[in-house]
Design a protein around this motif. Structure first.
Motif, mmCIF file in Angstrom:
data_model
loop_
_atom_site.group_PDB
_atom_site.id
_atom_site.type_symbol
_atom_site.label_atom_id
_atom_site.label_comp_id
_atom_site.label_asym_id
_atom_site.label_seq_id
_atom_site.Cartn_x
_atom_site.Cartn_y
_atom_site.Cartn_z
ATOM 1 N N ILE A 2 0.807 -1.231 0.092
ATOM 2 C CA ILE A 2 0.012 0.024 0.122
ATOM 3 C C ILE A 2 0.933 1.288 0.082
ATOM 4 N N LYS A 3 0.473 2.265 -0.935
ATOM 5 C CA LYS A 3 1.541 3.355 -0.928
ATOM 6 C C LYS A 3 0.483 4.458 -1.821
ATOM 7 N N ASP A 4 0.634 5.581 -1.565
ATOM 8 C CA ASP A 4 -0.186 6.672 -2.434
ATOM 9 C C ASP A 4 -0.487 6.330 -3.527
ATOM 10 N N GLY A 5 -1.757 6.277 -3.996
ATOM 11 C CA GLY A 5 -2.165 6.260 -5.185
ATOM 12 C C GLY A 5 -2.887 4.959 -5.419
ATOM 13 N N SER A 6 -2.487 3.907 -4.646
ATOM 14 C CA SER A 6 -2.891 2.530 -4.513
ATOM 15 C C SER A 6 -4.460 2.532 -4.270
ATOM 16 N N THR A 7 -5.243 1.650 -4.965
ATOM 17 C CA THR A 7 -6.528 1.184 -4.774
ATOM 18 C C THR A 7 -6.469 0.050 -3.835
ATOM 19 N N VAL A 8 -7.309 0.237 -2.668
ATOM 20 C CA VAL A 8 -7.011 -0.928 -1.613
ATOM 21 C C VAL A 8 -8.300 -1.333 -1.183
ATOM 22 N N SER A 9 -8.517 -2.607 -1.104
ATOM 23 C CA SER A 9 -9.596 -3.104 -0.728
ATOM 24 C C SER A 9 -9.253 -3.807 0.878
ATOM 25 N N ILE A 10 -10.272 -3.409 1.684
ATOM 26 C CA ILE A 10 -10.060 -4.116 2.920
ATOM 27 C C ILE A 10 -11.050 -4.654 3.565
ATOM 28 N N GLU A 11 -11.001 -5.629 4.516
ATOM 29 C CA GLU A 11 -12.097 -5.929 5.437
ATOM 30 C C GLU A 11 -11.753 -5.657 6.827
ATOM 31 N N TYR A 12 -12.750 -5.130 7.744
ATOM 32 C CA TYR A 12 -12.436 -4.389 9.075
ATOM 33 C C TYR A 12 -13.459 -4.887 10.006
ATOM 34 N N THR A 13 -13.252 -4.764 11.245
ATOM 35 C CA THR A 13 -13.977 -4.716 12.306
ATOM 36 C C THR A 13 -13.507 -3.541 13.359
ATOM 37 N N LEU A 14 -14.480 -2.743 13.598
ATOM 38 C CA LEU A 14 -14.451 -1.710 14.381
ATOM 39 C C LEU A 14 -14.952 -2.033 15.903
ATOM 40 N N LYS A 15 -14.227 -1.993 16.961
ATOM 41 C CA LYS A 15 -14.651 -2.060 18.286
ATOM 42 C C LYS A 15 -14.377 -0.920 19.005
ATOM 43 N N LEU A 16 -15.071 -0.824 20.116
ATOM 44 C CA LEU A 16 -14.935 0.173 21.267
ATOM 45 C C LEU A 16 -14.180 -0.301 22.261
ATOM 46 N N GLU A 45 -5.373 5.596 7.751
ATOM 47 C CA GLU A 45 -4.646 5.417 6.405
ATOM 48 C C GLU A 45 -3.389 5.501 6.587
ATOM 49 N N ALA A 46 -2.839 6.209 7.525
ATOM 50 C CA ALA A 46 -1.217 6.413 7.609
ATOM 51 C C ALA A 46 -0.939 4.971 8.197
ATOM 52 N N GLN A 47 -1.626 4.265 9.019
ATOM 53 C CA GLN A 47 -1.180 3.028 9.860
ATOM 54 C C GLN A 47 -1.362 1.759 8.655
ATOM 55 N N LEU A 48 -2.048 1.951 7.620
ATOM 56 C CA LEU A 48 -2.113 1.084 6.710
ATOM 57 C C LEU A 48 -0.940 0.971 5.672
ATOM 58 N N ALA A 49 -0.456 1.981 5.575
ATOM 59 C CA ALA A 49 0.773 2.174 4.443
ATOM 60 C C ALA A 49 1.740 1.189 4.739
ATOM 61 N N ASP A 132 -9.855 -3.939 13.547
ATOM 62 C CA ASP A 132 -8.982 -5.148 13.185
ATOM 63 C C ASP A 132 -9.250 -5.177 11.618
ATOM 64 N N VAL A 133 -7.911 -4.972 10.792
ATOM 65 C CA VAL A 133 -8.206 -4.882 9.367
ATOM 66 C C VAL A 133 -7.255 -5.934 8.591
ATOM 67 N N LYS A 134 -7.916 -6.376 7.594
ATOM 68 C CA LYS A 134 -7.182 -7.335 6.662
ATOM 69 C C LYS A 134 -7.189 -6.693 5.444
ATOM 70 N N VAL A 135 -6.265 -6.921 4.664
ATOM 71 C CA VAL A 135 -5.995 -6.161 3.423
ATOM 72 C C VAL A 135 -6.167 -7.392 2.385
ATOM 73 N N LEU A 136 -7.304 -6.993 1.439
ATOM 74 C CA LEU A 136 -7.693 -8.102 0.540
ATOM 75 C C LEU A 136 -7.059 -8.015 -0.715
ATOM 76 N N GLU A 137 -6.965 -6.668 -1.196
ATOM 77 C CA GLU A 137 -6.493 -6.561 -2.604
ATOM 78 C C GLU A 137 -5.830 -5.109 -2.521
ATOM 79 N N ILE A 138 -4.761 -5.269 -3.629
ATOM 80 C CA ILE A 138 -4.251 -3.542 -3.606
ATOM 81 C C ILE A 138 -3.938 -3.623 -5.264
ATOM 82 N N LYS A 139 -4.294 -2.859 -5.843
ATOM 83 C CA LYS A 139 -4.225 -2.410 -7.231
ATOM 84 C C LYS A 139 -3.453 -0.940 -7.328
#
Length: 139
Positions: A2-16, A45-49, A132-139
């Motif tokens: 993942i870098k600037d300009g990448s199209t990214v598909s993620i799966e996530y769960t957001l907990k409190l 976004e910064a953490q996923l780079a 909790d993030v999983k990167v599925l695809e990067i284009k």
């Protein structure tokens, strides 16, 4: 990667902090965004780079990095007649429009004799966010 300009598909769960799930797309459509265009929370976004496809990561964001603190100016008192009768109780959620026609989300915080206090803060304002993030695809 993942870098600037990448199209990214993620799966996530957001907990409190209390362990409750605030949002998830697991088992549904992936969230797709363009890295560097701030289409998602900038701190997330910064953490996923630098991540790669199939990589997972736990990311915790402070309230300030997420939707900000609860702001006093986010509370507004309005005449009770502006609130639909079936929404005149604390916790009711409302959707209106600003002068530009954009949606405004509010929650009824308090109902008084002739007015209601609305909370216009983001529903997750003031909350620490655990992704909790999983990167599925990067284009």
């Amino acid at each position: 990667m993942i870098k600037d300009g990448s199209t990214v598909s993620i799966e996530y769960t957001l907990k409190l902090d209390d362990g409750s799930t605030a949002d998830t797309n697991v088992g549904g459509e992936p969230l797709t965004y363009v890295q560097g265009e701030q289409q998602i929370l900038p701190a997330l976004e910064a953490q996923l780079a630098g991540m790669k496809a199939d990589e997972t990561r736990e990311v915790t964001l402070s309230a300030e990095e997420g939707y900000g603190p609860v702001r006093e100016e986010g509370f507004q008192e309005v005449p009770l007649e502006m609130i639909p009768e079936d929404a005149r109780e604390p916790g009711s959620r409302l959707v209106g429009q600003n002068q530009q026609g954009q949606p405004i989300h509010a929650q009824v915080k308090e109902v008084r004799e002739e007015t209601a206090v609305l909370d216009l803060n983001h529903p997750l304002a003031g909350q620490k966010l655990h992704f909790d993030v999983k990167v599925l695809e990067i284009k």
